[in-house]
Structures are given as C-alpha cells and as structure tokens.
Design a protein around this motif. Structure first.
Motif, mmCIF file in Angstrom:
data_model
loop_
_atom_site.group_PDB
_atom_site.id
_atom_site.type_symbol
_atom_site.label_atom_id
_atom_site.label_comp_id
_atom_site.label_asym_id
_atom_site.label_seq_id
_atom_site.Cartn_x
_atom_site.Cartn_y
_atom_site.Cartn_z
ATOM 1 N N UNK A 1 25.538 38.999 54.468
ATOM 2 C CA UNK A 1 24.960 39.902 53.478
ATOM 3 C C UNK A 1 24.373 41.126 54.176
ATOM 4 N N UNK A 2 25.199 42.137 54.364
ATOM 5 C CA UNK A 2 24.717 43.400 54.905
ATOM 6 C C UNK A 2 24.581 43.456 56.406
ATOM 7 N N UNK A 3 25.049 42.440 57.118
ATOM 8 C CA UNK A 3 24.972 42.471 58.587
ATOM 9 C C UNK A 3 26.356 42.755 59.161
ATOM 10 N N UNK A 4 26.495 43.768 60.010
ATOM 11 C CA UNK A 4 27.805 44.130 60.562
ATOM 12 C C UNK A 4 28.413 42.993 61.373
ATOM 13 N N UNK A 5 29.699 42.796 61.192
ATOM 14 C CA UNK A 5 30.443 41.765 61.914
ATOM 15 C C UNK A 5 31.131 42.447 63.105
ATOM 16 N N UNK A 6 30.754 42.051 64.319
ATOM 17 C CA UNK A 6 31.220 42.729 65.526
ATOM 18 C C UNK A 6 32.143 41.806 66.317
ATOM 19 N N UNK A 7 33.377 42.222 66.456
ATOM 20 C CA UNK A 7 34.308 41.477 67.311
ATOM 21 C C UNK A 7 34.070 41.843 68.761
ATOM 22 N N UNK B 1 27.813 38.745 66.212
ATOM 23 C CA UNK B 1 28.878 38.840 67.222
ATOM 24 C C UNK B 1 29.907 37.729 67.060
ATOM 25 N N UNK B 2 31.151 38.097 67.264
ATOM 26 C CA UNK B 2 32.255 37.158 67.072
ATOM 27 C C UNK B 2 33.241 37.308 68.222
ATOM 28 N N UNK B 3 33.369 36.278 69.039
ATOM 29 C CA UNK B 3 34.319 36.332 70.151
ATOM 30 C C UNK B 3 35.748 36.379 69.614
ATOM 31 N N UNK B 4 36.540 37.286 70.157
ATOM 32 C CA UNK B 4 37.934 37.417 69.764
ATOM 33 C C UNK B 4 38.791 37.535 71.029
ATOM 34 N N UNK B 5 39.227 36.406 71.609
ATOM 35 C CA UNK B 5 40.114 36.492 72.774
ATOM 36 C C UNK B 5 41.408 37.204 72.384
ATOM 37 N N UNK B 6 41.832 38.129 73.226
ATOM 38 C CA UNK B 6 43.065 38.877 72.962
ATOM 39 C C UNK B 6 43.999 38.739 74.160
ATOM 40 N N UNK B 7 45.215 39.209 73.996
ATOM 41 C CA UNK B 7 46.224 39.073 75.050
ATOM 42 C C UNK B 7 45.708 39.686 76.344
ATOM 43 N N UNK B 8 45.808 38.926 77.415
ATOM 44 C CA UNK B 8 45.330 39.369 78.722
ATOM 45 C C UNK B 8 46.492 39.492 79.687
ATOM 46 N N UNK C 1 33.760 44.842 61.351
ATOM 47 C CA UNK C 1 33.243 46.188 61.101
ATOM 48 C C UNK C 1 33.273 47.073 62.342
ATOM 49 N N UNK C 2 33.225 46.457 63.502
ATOM 50 C CA UNK C 2 33.261 47.206 64.761
ATOM 51 C C UNK C 2 33.674 46.276 65.873
ATOM 52 N N UNK C 3 33.928 46.847 67.059
ATOM 53 C CA UNK C 3 34.464 46.029 68.139
ATOM 54 C C UNK C 3 33.983 46.512 69.508
ATOM 55 N N UNK C 4 33.643 45.558 70.358
ATOM 56 C CA UNK C 4 33.402 45.814 71.776
ATOM 57 C C UNK C 4 34.649 45.379 72.532
ATOM 58 N N UNK C 5 35.167 46.250 73.374
ATOM 59 C CA UNK C 5 36.443 46.028 74.069
ATOM 60 C C UNK C 5 36.175 45.734 75.538
ATOM 61 N N UNK C 6 36.458 44.504 75.975
ATOM 62 C CA UNK C 6 36.179 44.091 77.346
ATOM 63 C C UNK C 6 37.486 43.992 78.131
ATOM 64 N N UNK C 7 37.668 44.881 79.093
ATOM 65 C CA UNK C 7 38.874 44.891 79.913
ATOM 66 C C UNK C 7 38.540 45.201 81.354
#
Length: 576
Positions: free
Chosen positions: A39-45, A78-85, A116-122
């Motif tokens: 409820x109104x809190x940004x979801x950050x991948x 915060x939501x962890x989203x493993x992506x192709x490495x 809603x937004x994303x932090x990109x870790x590479x």
C-alpha cells in the motif's frame, strides 16, 4: 491505465484493489510482510548478476544485502531478482554472444513484474552493458552499482595486472624467457580478492563509463570490491532508487546525448577498453540517441590519457581509487564535458568535480603532463573497413601506427592456432596478421581474439608487437597494434573476406585509413575461398541461430535488429 500519473506507483496495477487478481498478487507475496508492504510503498528490484560461475560477480549477494537495507530505510520494499550472468573467463564460445540475451531477459522480467524501480548490480565485462541496455529499454527508475575491482596481487615481488599479465607471461613462456612451471606458479597470485579485473580492462572501463553516463552515484565506480565503502555506496543507492521513483527520474532523463559525450571523453581520459564502443552504441540504440562510430573519433581523439594504468600504463585500479578516482580525472577535462548532463541524483555530473582532488600525480596525470596527448579511440575507414574499424593508439606501438606490410591471412581462430607457430610459416616482423571469421555472425558472437599471439619464432627474435587486423574484439586488458571491429565483417560480405596472403596492407592511423593495396577491379573479381566460407559459423537452432539471423554489425553496437529501440514498462494484460 497511466502508470506515469503523478503519485501513482506502477506496482499498484498488481496490488491495488479488492478483486480476485489483486488478492492473488498480494497473497502469494505476503510471506511475512505486513499489509503496508503493498500500500503505497515502492517495490524495488535488485537485479543482481551474482553467480559462482561469474567469479568476478560472486560477491554481489553481499552488496545486494546493503542495497536492501537502504531500500527499507527509505520506505521501499526490496526484492531480489537474479538475472542472467555472464562470466567473461568462463562461458563459451564467447560472453558477447549472450550479452543481448541477458539484456532481453532482464528487460522482460523488469517489465513483467510489479516493480517500480531497480538497482542494477554488475561487474564482469558484459553484465553492466546488458543491465544498462535493459534499463534503457524498459525505462523504469534505475541505478547501477558496479561490483568493483579486485585488489592487486603480486608474484615474485611484482604487481600483477590480471588479464594484461596473463597475455604478457604466456608470451614469455612461448619466447622461452619464463618457465612453464613459473607461469603456473603465478596462477594463484593473479586473483588476490573478490572483484573484477584490476587493469583498465572492459569491466573497469564500463564501471567508470557508467558513472560518466550518470547512472552510478558519483564517486562510487572504481571502489575496490573488498572496500567497505562499496557497501556504504550500495546502501545509499538503495535509498536513492526510492527517491528517484518519487521524482519520476528515469533512464531517458539521464541518458542524453550529453551523457554519451561525457562517456566518450571519459573513455579517452582513462585509456579505456575498445569494447566500450560497441556497448555504448548498443545502449544509445535502445534509447534512440543518435550516436555513431565517428562520434568516438570526433569527441575523443584529442582527449589526453590521464590515467597511468595497465595495459597502457603502469598502475592498477586500487591505485586509481587511492589517487582520487574518476572524479579527479574528470576535473582535469571538465571543459570537455557537457555541463547539463544529469546523474541519477538529479544533479549534473560536473557539480561533483569541484571538490575532487588528485592525491597521486603519477597515477592520475595533470592535463599539462598527460600519459599520452591524444588518447581516444581512432576510427579507421578504407577499402578494408568501409563501415569502420577501431584501434586504440594508447595500447599500440607508435612506430607501427603508420605501416605497410605483407598480409598473412587466417580464416578462423582454429586455423590461426594450427599454423602460427609453424617454423615454416612465411611471416616476418613487418608482416600484418589478418584474422577473419571472428565477427558477430562469423564466430558467432565476436570473441576477444583480435590480439593474436605473435609467432613463436618472432618472439624468440625479440619481436613484441606486430600490426594485427581482425573483425573480432580484443580484451580491454590486452595491448598491441591491433585494428579490430572491422565492419562489415567477413561473414557479412565485408572485404576482409577477399584478402589473400601476400597482399600489402597499408595502415595509417593518423590519416584514419586501413586499406589493402589491391586495385578495385581486382578486388571486385575476387570471391571468398571455400576455406574462408567454411570457417564461418552456421548454427542450426536456438539462441545462436536467432543471433546470427538478426545481429547487427560492430559499427552500430552488435545488438539484435529487433531489440533496437524500447518498449517502455507498460504491460497491458492481466495474468489471470
């Protein structure tokens, strides 16, 4: 529904309301979270490329934990989203084959999920470019956190530059000046800590270039992976992503033509990897920013190299961080930067340069005493490269930048390895090694093979550089007088396919030319030999088939033709 309406979170399309679908989305995500989480809190991948098979990125789970803390502190979820490495040293046939797939998969997962937004870790070479390509295409608020370089290892009291010293030491073994046993002994010293290559290779280059583009918190790129300040920066990034959502600060507001100008100036000033050219072109293509190969020459060619790092110089990445980092470098060339190009903080990049200091004038040179006067990437054209080729003068031998020599042609990397050390090979110090079949289509995937090892018999004579020409890439950690990214490649009908052993190659870097000295009428009569054609890859199925059918050439970034441009973040249909 308009997800850009002020005050409206994109994730509310999933979680808002009391109908069955909203119930399903919330219920399956609750797992201990309070009702306020939806409820109104940004979801950050937190899109992380952490993987044990990408050794340079293996520590990113720890970095992600700091991002999570920052997101929570700022009121987000915060939501962890493993992506192709992609591990540059591990995946076959080449990591570049998978960059576009990683970008496409990340883009689709960001778009498909309630984010809603994303932090990109590479970190490792292709991961930051792939993440930025994805972020540009989906256009949700996004910040990059580079994983950072490793600390410097030593062998027999000498600092080791990973990558660069692999090439150097392996050539010394072939020359007979280093034993195979000592070469193997150095292996355990090469990688001292977590983190990516400590030279100015592609990983370091793309981290610093990402900051110059405005996609990293200013001052963070180049922080060594084991340094606690990286975790502090990750925490701050988590907070920032939440702030960016409130400000509706998206990649398209940061990644402008001026941002790419700053990236090109940075690439030259740090003596960065030629691989940045194809990555920047691909990122610009996702945004619709007009960036061409010639822009790299026009903007960067007169920029001095100020960073004295391997492979062009002497020092390594933890030295650069100690000496003041990227902001100290850019302060020296501030007049060349776009003063209006923004960063993810909402402030221009140049706003961060006033307090930057050079703490070691050997590692970071002054504008008045550069490592090299003209350090940018040189773009060559001619009858060998109608669509362009690149060379990195900072890594080349000055006496070879103008050169005429007899071609010694190899139709594939396998052909090269089979013949290069043949004592009967007709090759001399002034010969030009030509390797084809290594472009985006021909390999496929454009591998890092352009910095061909020199013939053993010439190494034994003391030769340490030759002119080399290839339609592939080379590692940013490599060095030598190498003309690469030749476009069109041989497999796409480029004239490189028509060169024969014995033809005279003319290289004129100051004149920006690379030609084969064969009359146009003669070239027009020639056709590729069956041996040449047999060296080109022709996959039957899967990603490789899709890639070969749709990949673009090096002069436009080696993206897939149907991925150029963007689709935004809208998803029109419900999942149930």
């Amino acid at each position: 529904m308009d997800e850009r309406r002020p005050g409206r979170l994109r994730s509310s399309q999933w979680y808002g309301g009391d109908d069955r679908n909203a119930y399903i989305h919330r219920a399956w995500m609750r797992r201990g979270l309070p009702p306020s989480a939806f409820s109104g809190r940004p979801q950050i991948a937190i899109a992380t490329t952490a993987s044990d098979l990408t050794p340079c990125n293996a520590h990113l789970n720890e970095v992600a934990a700091s991002v999570r803390n920052g997101v929570y502190e700022a009121g987000g979820i915060p939501l962890d989203l493993p992506v192709v490495s992609l591990g540059e040293t591990q995946v076959r046939p080449t990591a570049m084959l998978w960059r576009n797939m990683a970008a496409m998969a990340t883009e689709e997962m960001l778009r498909a999920n309630p984010i809603d937004g994303v932090a990109l870790l590479g970190g490792c070479d292709k991961t930051i470019p792939a993440l930025l390509m994805a972020a540009a295409s989906v256009d949700l608020p996004a910040v990059v956190i580079p994983g950072g370089p490793m600390l410097t290892g030593t062998f027999r009291g000498t600092p080791l530059g990973c990558g660069t010293d692999v090439w150097r030491l392996s050539e010394e073994v072939r020359a007979g000046t280093l034993s195979a046993a000592d070469f193997t002994r150095s292996e355990s010293s090469m990688i001292r800590s977590r983190g990516h290559c400590n030279t100015m290779g592609t990983a370091s280059t793309m981290a610093l270039v990402a900051e110059a583009l405005g996609t990293v918190i200013p001052g963070l790129a180049g922080t060594p992976a084991p340094d606690s300040r990286l975790l502090e920066g990750a925490h701050d990034t988590g907070r920032l992503v939440v702030e960016m959502i409130g400000a509706d600060r998206r990649p398209r507001s940061v990644l402008t033509k001026g941002s790419f100008r700053n990236a090109i100036v940075t690439l030259a000033a740090i003596g960065g990897s030629t691989n940045a050219v194809v990555h920047l072109l691909a990122i610009a293509g996702r945004l619709g920013v007009e960036l061409t190969l010639d822009d790299f020459d026009r903007i960067g060619s007169g920029v001095p190299v100020l960073v004295d790092l391997l492979p062009a110089g002497r020092y390594l990445m933890d030295d650069l961080h100690r000496a003041g980092g990227l902001l100290a470098v850019l302060r020296e060339v501030e007049d060349l930067l776009d003063p209006e190009a923004l960063t993810v903080t909402g402030r221009p990049l140049v706003d961060y340069l006033g307090k930057a200091s050079r703490w070691d004038s050997e590692v970071i040179r002054s504008r008045a005493e550069p490592l090299m006067g003209d350090g940018g990437i040189a773009v060559l054209r001619g009858n060998l490269a109608p669509a362009g080729a690149v060379v990195k003068p900072a890594a080349a031998s000055p006496q070879l930048l103008r050169h005429r020599g007899r071609a010694v042609v190899f139709d594939s990397i396998e052909d090269f390895h089979a013949r290069i050390d043949d004592p009967d090979l007709d090759v001399h110090a002034d010969s030009v090694l030509v390797l084809r079949g290594c472009g985006p289509k021909g390999y496929p995937g454009m591998p890092e093979v352009s910095n061909m090892p020199l013939p053993k018999k010439l190494l034994e004579q003391g030769v340490r550089d030759m002119v080399r020409i290839c339609d592939g890439r080379m590692s940013g950690t490599a060095y030598g007088t190498v003309v690469l990214h030749v476009a069109p490649e041989a497999a796409a009908g480029g004239p490189l396919a028509l060169v024969r052993t014995g033809d005279v190659i003319v290289l004129d870097v100051p004149g920006r030319r690379v030609d084969v000295d064969v009359p146009a009428e003669e070239l027009a009569r020639r056709t590729p030999s069956q041996t040449t054609i047999a060296g080109f890859a022709n996959p039957e199925r899967g990603w490789e088939r899709l890639y070969v059918d749709h990949v673009l050439q090096a002069d436009t970034g080696v993206d897939l033709d149907f991925l150029v441009g963007s689709s935004g973040s809208r998803v029109s249909r419900e999942s149930h």
